[in-house]
Design a protein around this motif. Structure first.
Motif, PDB file in Angstrom:
ATOM      1  N   GLY A 120      25.129  33.884   4.554  1.00 26.04           N
ATOM      2  CA  GLY A 120      26.313  33.737   5.405  1.00 26.04           C
ATOM      3  C   GLY A 120      26.482  34.825   6.440  1.00 26.04           C
ATOM      4  N   ALA A 121      25.482  35.679   6.618  1.00 27.14           N
ATOM      5  CA  ALA A 121      25.565  36.695   7.679  1.00 27.14           C
ATOM      6  C   ALA A 121      25.782  36.002   9.022  1.00 27.14           C
ATOM      7  N   HIS A 122      26.710  36.540   9.820  1.00 29.17           N
ATOM      8  CA  HIS A 122      27.091  35.837  11.047  1.00 29.17           C
ATOM      9  C   HIS A 122      27.400  36.763  12.221  1.00 29.17           C
ATOM     10  N   GLU A 123      27.553  38.044  11.969  1.00 27.82           N
ATOM     11  CA  GLU A 123      27.999  38.945  13.034  1.00 27.82           C
ATOM     12  C   GLU A 123      26.842  39.291  13.971  1.00 27.82           C
ATOM     13  N   VAL A 124      27.131  39.312  15.265  1.00 29.33           N
ATOM     14  CA  VAL A 124      26.134  39.630  16.282  1.00 29.33           C
ATOM     15  C   VAL A 124      26.520  40.951  16.947  1.00 29.33           C
ATOM     16  N   ILE A 125      25.576  41.874  17.011  1.00 31.76           N
ATOM     17  CA  ILE A 125      25.801  43.152  17.681  1.00 31.76           C
ATOM     18  C   ILE A 125      25.327  43.035  19.129  1.00 31.76           C
ATOM     19  N   GLY A 126      26.218  43.322  20.053  1.00 23.40           N
ATOM     20  CA  GLY A 126      25.874  43.400  21.464  1.00 23.40           C
ATOM     21  C   GLY A 126      25.995  44.846  21.930  1.00 23.40           C
ATOM     22  N   PHE A 127      25.974  45.028  23.260  1.00 22.77           N
ATOM     23  CA  PHE A 127      26.001  46.381  23.797  1.00 22.77           C
ATOM     24  C   PHE A 127      27.129  46.559  24.803  1.00 22.77           C
ATOM     25  N   GLU A 128      27.700  47.751  24.784  1.00 22.42           N
ATOM     26  CA  GLU A 128      28.729  48.082  25.767  1.00 22.42           C
ATOM     27  C   GLU A 128      28.182  47.841  27.173  1.00 22.42           C
ATOM     28  N   GLN A 129      29.002  47.278  28.027  1.00 19.01           N
ATOM     29  CA  GLN A 129      28.671  46.951  29.414  1.00 19.01           C
ATOM     30  C   GLN A 129      27.753  45.727  29.536  1.00 19.01           C
ATOM     31  N   GLY A 130      27.379  45.127  28.413  1.00 17.74           N
ATOM     32  CA  GLY A 130      26.526  43.949  28.469  1.00 17.74           C
ATOM     33  C   GLY A 130      27.271  42.744  29.019  1.00 17.74           C
ATOM     34  N   PHE A 131      26.506  41.759  29.478  1.00 18.13           N
ATOM     35  CA  PHE A 131      27.099  40.535  30.026  1.00 18.13           C
ATOM     36  C   PHE A 131      26.277  39.338  29.570  1.00 18.13           C
ATOM     37  N   HIS A 132      26.954  38.367  28.926  1.00 22.79           N
ATOM     38  CA  HIS A 132      26.245  37.204  28.399  1.00 22.79           C
ATOM     39  C   HIS A 132      26.853  35.875  28.824  1.00 22.79           C
ATOM     40  N   ILE A 214      17.738  38.952  19.640  1.00 19.65           N
ATOM     41  CA  ILE A 214      17.935  37.955  20.698  1.00 19.65           C
ATOM     42  C   ILE A 214      17.786  38.643  22.042  1.00 19.65           C
ATOM     43  N   ALA A 215      16.859  38.164  22.862  1.00 17.87           N
ATOM     44  CA  ALA A 215      16.669  38.708  24.205  1.00 17.87           C
ATOM     45  C   ALA A 215      17.362  37.791  25.210  1.00 17.87           C
ATOM     46  N   ASP A 216      18.397  38.303  25.851  1.00 16.38           N
ATOM     47  CA  ASP A 216      19.063  37.579  26.938  1.00 16.38           C
ATOM     48  C   ASP A 216      18.273  37.868  28.215  1.00 16.38           C
ATOM     49  N   GLU A 217      17.412  36.928  28.583  1.00 18.26           N
ATOM     50  CA  GLU A 217      16.616  37.057  29.805  1.00 18.26           C
ATOM     51  C   GLU A 217      17.093  36.070  30.869  1.00 18.26           C
ATOM     52  N   VAL A 218      18.389  35.801  30.852  1.00 15.65           N
ATOM     53  CA  VAL A 218      18.971  34.907  31.856  1.00 15.65           C
ATOM     54  C   VAL A 218      18.675  35.413  33.262  1.00 15.65           C
ATOM     55  N   GLN A 219      18.794  36.728  33.476  1.00 12.49           N
ATOM     56  CA  GLN A 219      18.559  37.286  34.804  1.00 12.49           C
ATOM     57  C   GLN A 219      17.145  37.850  34.955  1.00 12.49           C
ATOM     58  N   THR A 220      16.534  38.318  33.879  1.00 14.71           N
ATOM     59  CA  THR A 220      15.250  39.012  33.995  1.00 14.71           C
ATOM     60  C   THR A 220      14.046  38.100  33.815  1.00 14.71           C
ATOM     61  N   GLY A 221      14.246  36.898  33.285  1.00 17.53           N
ATOM     62  CA  GLY A 221      13.130  36.021  32.991  1.00 17.53           C
ATOM     63  C   GLY A 221      12.577  35.298  34.208  1.00 17.53           C
ATOM     64  N   ILE A 222      11.427  34.670  34.038  1.00 14.52           N
ATOM     65  CA  ILE A 222      10.740  33.874  35.067  1.00 14.52           C
ATOM     66  C   ILE A 222      10.440  34.711  36.303  1.00 14.52           C
ATOM     67  N   GLY A 223       9.699  35.788  36.092  1.00 19.06           N
ATOM     68  CA  GLY A 223       9.116  36.535  37.191  1.00 19.06           C
ATOM     69  C   GLY A 223       9.968  37.596  37.837  1.00 19.06           C
ATOM     70  N   ARG A 224      11.230  37.670  37.539  1.00 15.01           N
ATOM     71  CA  ARG A 224      12.140  38.591  38.246  1.00 15.01           C
ATOM     72  C   ARG A 224      11.668  40.048  38.110  1.00 15.01           C
ATOM     73  N   CYS A 225      11.111  40.396  36.981  1.00 16.91           N
ATOM     74  CA  CYS A 225      10.714  41.791  36.737  1.00 16.91           C
ATOM     75  C   CYS A 225       9.226  42.028  36.959  1.00 16.91           C
ATOM     76  N   GLY A 226       8.516  41.020  37.477  1.00 19.15           N
ATOM     77  CA  GLY A 226       7.098  41.184  37.756  1.00 19.15           C
ATOM     78  C   GLY A 226       6.188  40.662  36.666  1.00 19.15           C
ATOM     79  N   MET A 241      14.999  33.926  22.610  1.00 21.02           N
ATOM     80  CA  MET A 241      15.137  34.321  24.017  1.00 21.02           C
ATOM     81  C   MET A 241      15.916  33.252  24.764  1.00 21.02           C
ATOM     82  N   THR A 242      16.716  33.697  25.731  1.00 21.14           N
ATOM     83  CA  THR A 242      17.420  32.748  26.591  1.00 21.14           C
ATOM     84  C   THR A 242      16.999  32.953  28.041  1.00 21.14           C
ATOM     85  N   LEU A 243      16.941  31.851  28.768  1.00 22.57           N
ATOM     86  CA  LEU A 243      16.590  31.846  30.185  1.00 22.57           C
ATOM     87  C   LEU A 243      17.603  31.007  30.942  1.00 22.57           C
ATOM     88  N   ALA A 244      17.773  31.281  32.220  1.00 25.52           N
ATOM     89  CA  ALA A 244      18.572  30.435  33.114  1.00 25.52           C
ATOM     90  C   ALA A 244      18.254  30.897  34.541  1.00 25.52           C
TER      91      ALA A 244
END
Length: 393
Positions: A120-132, A214-226, A241-244
């Motif tokens: 039943g573990a359910h809590e997700v740790i994010g980071f200060e200043q993060g945006f999802h 969990i890697a949020d690669e909404v902004q960094t995925g699909i070539g953005r970082c080279g 991983m997430t993409l958009a």
């Protein structure tokens, strides 16, 4: 003369400019003025405005099949999923329409796994200043100051740590923790990078504790970082991983990817009317096939090096605070809270304007098309110098 937008719900402050058309790195307003666009829909238009590749994919698919419903397979859905699996370390794909939807799906998947495999573990740790994202749950997952006060009561089950501070992650962990969610580059925070050593230690810690990464690669995925995906540059493999954004090159498309061991949704647990529709999937496949070629990604790295060098020169010449970023996601730090004035001055330049983004009062963010030319990078840097001279003197 009334300002445009009087019929729209107020959600942001927009200049009165109304854009009519776009091609490549350029936008043209209804008055005929051209603007070099270094925002590109917040890193959405990975191939610039109105690329023929997307036009052709939309036209071709629109004449075949638009949306048979997610209850059935369609060929673009299958082909894009296979392409993403082949490019990445993941085994399963769910297609959606926005980054927030993909991120919410990632949290759902982690909690479903936690209910089955972690008592039943359910809590997700994010980071200060993060945006999802901007759904209620993703606002809670984000670390943007003040967001918890806009729409109370907010969804619970989200803890916060500090980026690049492993001890803070350890303190946030508990038997209820199921996942840690990270952006390798915090775009909305001002292009703040995770330290590669921290990311490797975080991966080791989560693996040791049986917690998902969990890697949020909404902004960094699909070539953005080279690279196809930013996680490749950090030497680790996430569990999810997430993409958009750049995945659709300008159309609404997102993806949630996971390892086979996490393929634990039951029929009916997850879905959506437009999820995996062939029209958007066909565009995504065309975009991925174009961007994830080795020669294209090499070009991204070349333009990133050129842009970074130009921003460093500007920073030296104007006594600024420096530049930072990864690939073609970069920031220029200003000496005072004047970013909005620089954005306005840049757009007002004549005969052509420059479009910039100011995610922080003292910072400019640049997210050009991944196929921007060397000449356009140089022109953008020259226009930026003019705007800074007007504001800073």
């Amino acid at each position: 003369m009334t300002s445009p937008g009087q019929d729209l719900l107020t959600i942001t402050r927009r200049p009165d400019t109304v854009f009519a058309s776009g091609q490549g790195a350029w936008l043209t307003d209804e008055g005929g003025k051209r603007h070099l666009d270094l925002v590109q829909g917040w890193a959405v238009n990975s191939l610039g405005h109105s690329p023929a590749l997307i036009t052709e994919a939309l036209l071709r698919q629109s004449q075949r099949l638009l949306n048979p419903s997610p209850a059935y397979y369609n060929r673009p859905l299958l082909d894009l999923a296979a392409r993403l699996v082949g490019l990445s370390c993941f085994d399963r794909v769910f297609l959606a329409s926005s980054g927030a939807e993909a991120n919410e799906g990632a949290v759902k998947l982690a909690r479903r796994w936690g209910s089955r495999m972690r008592g039943g573990a359910h809590e997700v740790i994010g980071f200060e200043q993060g945006f999802h994202g901007r759904t209620l749950a993703m606002m809670s997952a984000s670390g943007k100051p003040g967001w918890s006060e806009i729409y109370p009561p907010m969804p619970t089950g989200f803890a916060k740590a500090r980026l690049n501070d492993l001890a803070s992650v350890e303190r946030a962990m508990s038997p209820r923790t199921v996942a840690v969610m990270i952006e390798f580059v915090q775009g909305e925070a001002g292009v703040v990078m995770a330290d590669p050593g921290f990311v490797r230690e975080l991966r080791a810690l989560t693996a040791e504790r049986g917690v998902l990464l969990i890697a949020d690669e909404v902004q960094t995925g699909i070539g953005r970082c080279g690279a196809a995906f930013a996680y490749e540059l950090f030497g680790i493999e996430p569990d999810i991983m997430t993409l958009a954004k750049g995945l659709g090159g300008g159309v609404p498309l997102a993806a949630l990817l996971c390892k086979e061991a996490l393929n634990c949704f039951q029929p009916g647990d997850q879905g959506g009317t437009f999820c995996g529709n062939p029209l958007m999937a066909a565009v995504g496949l065309a975009v991925v096939d174009e961007i994830c070629r080795a020669d294209f990604l090499a070009g991204v790295r070349e333009r990133a090096a050129q842009l970074s060098a130009g921003l460093r020169a500007i920073s030296r010449d104007h006594a600024l605070q420096g530049e930072r970023g990864l690939g073609l996601l970069r920031a220029l730090v200003l000496p005072a809270d004047c970013a909005d004035q620089v954005v306005a001055a840049a757009q007002a330049l004549a005969p052509v304007g420059l479009l910039l983004n100011a995610p922080r009062p003292n910072l400019l963010r640049l997210m050009p098309a991944l196929n921007i030319s060397a000449a356009e990078v140089d022109e953008g840097l020259a226009l930026l110098r003019r705007a800074l001279a007007e504001v800073l003197g």
